[in-house]
Design an enzyme around this catalytic site. Structure first.
Site, PDB file in Angstrom:
ATOM      1  N   SER A   8       0.838  -1.203   0.000  1.00  0.00           N
ATOM      2  CA  SER A   8       0.000   0.000   0.000  1.00  0.00           C
ATOM      3  C   SER A   8       0.869   1.249   0.000  1.00  0.00           C
ATOM      4  O   SER A   8       1.664   1.475   0.916  1.00  0.00           O
ATOM      5  CB  SER A   8      -0.916   0.015   1.219  1.00  0.00           C
ATOM      6  OG  SER A   8      -1.526   1.292   1.318  1.00  0.00           O
ATOM      7  N   HIS A  33      -1.468  -1.339  -4.098  1.00  0.00           N
ATOM      8  CA  HIS A  33      -2.721  -0.930  -3.466  1.00  0.00           C
ATOM      9  C   HIS A  33      -2.718   0.584  -3.259  1.00  0.00           C
ATOM     10  O   HIS A  33      -1.776   1.143  -2.692  1.00  0.00           O
ATOM     11  CB  HIS A  33      -2.846  -1.666  -2.121  1.00  0.00           C
ATOM     12  CG  HIS A  33      -4.152  -1.482  -1.426  1.00  0.00           C
ATOM     13  ND1 HIS A  33      -5.284  -2.210  -1.755  1.00  0.00           N
ATOM     14  CD2 HIS A  33      -4.517  -0.682  -0.391  1.00  0.00           C
ATOM     15  CE1 HIS A  33      -6.274  -1.862  -0.948  1.00  0.00           C
ATOM     16  NE2 HIS A  33      -5.847  -0.922  -0.115  1.00  0.00           N
ATOM     17  N   ASP A  35      -4.843   3.761  -1.747  1.00  0.00           N
ATOM     18  CA  ASP A  35      -5.908   4.127  -0.812  1.00  0.00           C
ATOM     19  C   ASP A  35      -6.360   5.563  -1.025  1.00  0.00           C
ATOM     20  O   ASP A  35      -5.619   6.498  -0.714  1.00  0.00           O
ATOM     21  CB  ASP A  35      -5.390   3.976   0.624  1.00  0.00           C
ATOM     22  CG  ASP A  35      -5.223   2.516   1.022  1.00  0.00           C
ATOM     23  OD1 ASP A  35      -6.209   1.769   0.938  1.00  0.00           O
ATOM     24  OD2 ASP A  35      -4.098   2.131   1.404  1.00  0.00           O
ATOM     25  N   MET A  37      -8.834   8.484   0.115  1.00  0.00           N
ATOM     26  CA  MET A  37      -9.661   8.882   1.271  1.00  0.00           C
ATOM     27  C   MET A  37     -10.139  10.313   1.091  1.00  0.00           C
ATOM     28  O   MET A  37      -9.365  11.169   0.656  1.00  0.00           O
ATOM     29  CB  MET A  37      -8.835   8.797   2.549  1.00  0.00           C
ATOM     30  CG  MET A  37      -8.242   7.433   2.804  1.00  0.00           C
ATOM     31  SD  MET A  37      -7.243   7.465   4.305  1.00  0.00           S
ATOM     32  CE  MET A  37      -6.604   5.797   4.298  1.00  0.00           C
ATOM     33  N   HIS A  66      -8.544   1.406  -3.819  1.00  0.00           N
ATOM     34  CA  HIS A  66      -9.486   1.238  -2.706  1.00  0.00           C
ATOM     35  C   HIS A  66     -10.097   2.596  -2.382  1.00  0.00           C
ATOM     36  O   HIS A  66      -9.434   3.454  -1.801  1.00  0.00           O
ATOM     37  CB  HIS A  66      -8.703   0.651  -1.521  1.00  0.00           C
ATOM     38  CG  HIS A  66      -9.500   0.482  -0.272  1.00  0.00           C
ATOM     39  ND1 HIS A  66      -8.912   0.241   0.950  1.00  0.00           N
ATOM     40  CD2 HIS A  66     -10.842   0.505  -0.040  1.00  0.00           C
ATOM     41  CE1 HIS A  66      -9.855   0.121   1.887  1.00  0.00           C
ATOM     42  NE2 HIS A  66     -11.036   0.289   1.308  1.00  0.00           N
ATOM     43  N   MET A  68     -12.163   4.957  -0.320  1.00  0.00           N
ATOM     44  CA  MET A  68     -12.809   5.205   0.973  1.00  0.00           C
ATOM     45  C   MET A  68     -13.436   6.584   0.871  1.00  0.00           C
ATOM     46  O   MET A  68     -13.006   7.546   1.517  1.00  0.00           O
ATOM     47  CB  MET A  68     -11.761   5.123   2.100  1.00  0.00           C
ATOM     48  CG  MET A  68     -11.353   3.686   2.399  1.00  0.00           C
ATOM     49  SD  MET A  68      -9.774   3.566   3.254  1.00  0.00           S
ATOM     50  CE  MET A  68      -8.681   3.567   1.849  1.00  0.00           C
ATOM     51  N   MET A 137     -11.858  -5.363   5.520  1.00  0.00           N
ATOM     52  CA  MET A 137     -11.049  -4.486   6.370  1.00  0.00           C
ATOM     53  C   MET A 137     -10.757  -5.189   7.696  1.00  0.00           C
ATOM     54  O   MET A 137     -11.675  -5.608   8.397  1.00  0.00           O
ATOM     55  CB  MET A 137     -11.777  -3.163   6.641  1.00  0.00           C
ATOM     56  CG  MET A 137     -11.962  -2.268   5.425  1.00  0.00           C
ATOM     57  SD  MET A 137     -10.457  -1.924   4.492  1.00  0.00           S
ATOM     58  CE  MET A 137      -9.398  -1.203   5.748  1.00  0.00           C
ATOM     59  N   GLY A 142      -8.987   4.301   7.264  1.00  0.00           N
ATOM     60  CA  GLY A 142      -8.638   5.710   7.461  1.00  0.00           C
ATOM     61  C   GLY A 142      -7.159   5.938   7.726  1.00  0.00           C
ATOM     62  O   GLY A 142      -6.628   6.983   7.381  1.00  0.00           O
ATOM     63  N   PHE A 143      -6.517   4.946   8.308  1.00  0.00           N
ATOM     64  CA  PHE A 143      -5.112   5.127   8.677  1.00  0.00           C
ATOM     65  C   PHE A 143      -4.328   3.836   8.503  1.00  0.00           C
ATOM     66  O   PHE A 143      -4.871   2.743   8.703  1.00  0.00           O
ATOM     67  CB  PHE A 143      -5.004   5.584  10.140  1.00  0.00           C
ATOM     68  CG  PHE A 143      -5.780   6.830  10.422  1.00  0.00           C
ATOM     69  CD1 PHE A 143      -5.241   8.089  10.165  1.00  0.00           C
ATOM     70  CD2 PHE A 143      -7.089   6.748  10.906  1.00  0.00           C
ATOM     71  CE1 PHE A 143      -5.983   9.236  10.398  1.00  0.00           C
ATOM     72  CE2 PHE A 143      -7.833   7.896  11.142  1.00  0.00           C
ATOM     73  CZ  PHE A 143      -7.284   9.144  10.888  1.00  0.00           C
ATOM     74  N   GLY A 144      -3.062   3.986   8.158  1.00  0.00           N
ATOM     75  CA  GLY A 144      -2.169   2.844   8.140  1.00  0.00           C
ATOM     76  C   GLY A 144      -1.621   2.601   9.539  1.00  0.00           C
ATOM     77  O   GLY A 144      -1.845   3.404  10.464  1.00  0.00           O
ATOM     78  N   GLY A 145      -0.935   1.497   9.693  1.00  0.00           N
ATOM     79  CA  GLY A 145      -0.217   1.233  10.939  1.00  0.00           C
ATOM     80  C   GLY A 145      -1.072   0.861  12.136  1.00  0.00           C
ATOM     81  O   GLY A 145      -0.620   0.964  13.270  1.00  0.00           O
ATOM     82  N   ASP A 175      -7.107  -6.262   4.416  1.00  0.00           N
ATOM     83  CA  ASP A 175      -6.517  -4.929   4.395  1.00  0.00           C
ATOM     84  C   ASP A 175      -6.443  -4.340   5.802  1.00  0.00           C
ATOM     85  O   ASP A 175      -7.468  -4.001   6.398  1.00  0.00           O
ATOM     86  CB  ASP A 175      -7.356  -4.030   3.481  1.00  0.00           C
ATOM     87  CG  ASP A 175      -6.698  -2.679   3.245  1.00  0.00           C
ATOM     88  OD1 ASP A 175      -5.576  -2.462   3.733  1.00  0.00           O
ATOM     89  OD2 ASP A 175      -7.323  -1.839   2.561  1.00  0.00           O
ATOM     90  N   GLY A 176      -5.211  -4.222   6.307  1.00  0.00           N
ATOM     91  CA  GLY A 176      -4.982  -3.556   7.581  1.00  0.00           C
ATOM     92  C   GLY A 176      -4.269  -4.427   8.596  1.00  0.00           C
ATOM     93  O   GLY A 176      -4.733  -5.517   8.921  1.00  0.00           O
TER      94      GLY A 176
HETATM   95  C1  DX5 Z   1      -6.453   1.699   5.735  1.00  0.00           C
HETATM   96  C2  DX5 Z   1      -6.080   1.371   4.317  1.00  0.00           C
HETATM   97  C3  DX5 Z   1      -5.013   0.346   4.221  1.00  0.00           C
HETATM   98  C4  DX5 Z   1      -3.700   0.776   4.800  1.00  0.00           C
HETATM   99  C5  DX5 Z   1      -3.062  -0.446   5.389  1.00  0.00           C
HETATM  100  O1  DX5 Z   1      -7.552   2.525   5.740  1.00  0.00           O
HETATM  101  O2  DX5 Z   1      -7.196   0.898   3.604  1.00  0.00           O
HETATM  102  O3  DX5 Z   1      -4.842  -0.097   2.890  1.00  0.00           O
HETATM  103  O4  DX5 Z   1      -2.830   1.347   3.860  1.00  0.00           O
HETATM  104  O5  DX5 Z   1      -1.953  -0.061   6.103  1.00  0.00           O
HETATM  105  P1  DX5 Z   1      -1.211  -1.063   7.095  1.00  0.00           P
HETATM  106  O6  DX5 Z   1      -0.791  -2.249   6.291  1.00  0.00           O
HETATM  107  O7  DX5 Z   1      -0.088  -0.248   7.605  1.00  0.00           O
HETATM  108  O8  DX5 Z   1      -2.203  -1.445   8.171  1.00  0.00           O
HETATM  109 ZN    ZN Z   2      -6.763  -0.076   1.600  1.00  0.00          ZN
END
Ligand code: DX5
Ligand code: ZN
Length: 216
Positions: A8, A33, A35, A37, A66, A68, A137, A142-145, A175-176
């Protein structure tokens, strides 16, 4: 192990998107991927079609987009023109989900539907045979990590059963919170596509992280 790794871009250094795409391009990951938003459907804003369009010439990898965002139907052609190969909309953002799926397919892309952690897989029953991908999901979008939600395993089992029951061939994408600590278990559970943000771009050696997650 036959599965698809989709790094991603959200977790990449935005000041060097070219470098990040080049890294994925050289890697065994078949998908990238992306994202998108809007700050409305999710409490964060990332990037949109101008960015996707800008990086499209840099690689032939599958662009797994993706969305969102609310009202994704308004932008289906814009994302197709920007270079999306797979376009995923959220079930929670689409009051006319069947129509949205048909519009994505009519525009020449593969159609995906994403569901939030609180959404039961049963909402997919009447569209599952029509779609190419379910993005499940495993964190709140909304956020990575973020931390992987363990209940996802039960949902994968339920989705596999629904897929069998409906004769669907949709890929199951997780995803996530995916990383080296859970990817093997996810594949064993039935995941076909693993999205990996921080576990790739947050690693000391991102190229090596992709190789490891690819099981190569
Ligand atoms: C979250 C995104 C994910 C995100 C995953 O809203 O849809 O695709 O980039 O990030 P990680 O792998 O860091 O959880
Ligand atoms: Zn995603």
């Amino acid at each position: 192990m036959s599965h698809i790794i989709a790094p991603s871009l959200l977790a990449a250094d935005f000041a060097d998107l070219k470098g990040a795409v080049a890294l994925v391009d050289r890697s065994p990951a078949p998908w990238l991927h992306l994202d998108v938003m809007d700050g409305v459907f999710v409490p964060n804003i990332s990037f949109g079609f101008p960015v996707i369009q800008a990086i499209r010439p840099l690689t032939k990898k599958v662009f797994d987009v993706h969305l969102m965002i609310v009202r994704p139907d308004n932008y289906i052609h814009a994302f197709r023109d920007a270079g999306a190969d797979v376009l995923t909309v959220h079930a929670e953002a689409c009051p006319h989900l069947h129509r949205s799926i048909q519009a994505i397919k009519a525009a020449g892309m593969k159609a995906g539907v994403a569901i939030n952690p609180h959404t039961n897989v049963s909402v997919l029953e009447d569209v599952l045979a029509d779609i190419d991908l379910v993005c499940m999901m495993s964190v709140n979008p909304g956020f990575g990590g973020q931390k992987f939600i363990e209940h996802t395993y039960a949902k994968i089992a339920a989705l596999k059963e629904l897929r069998r029951h409906t004769g669907s061939t949709a890929l199951i994408e997780i995803d996530g919170g995916v990383g080296k600590m859970n990817f093997t278990q996810l594949i064993t559970a039935g995941a076909d596509v693993l999205v990996a943000g921080n576990s790739v771009f947050g690693a000391t050696d991102p190229a090596r992280a992709i190789v490891a997650l690819s099981g190569k």
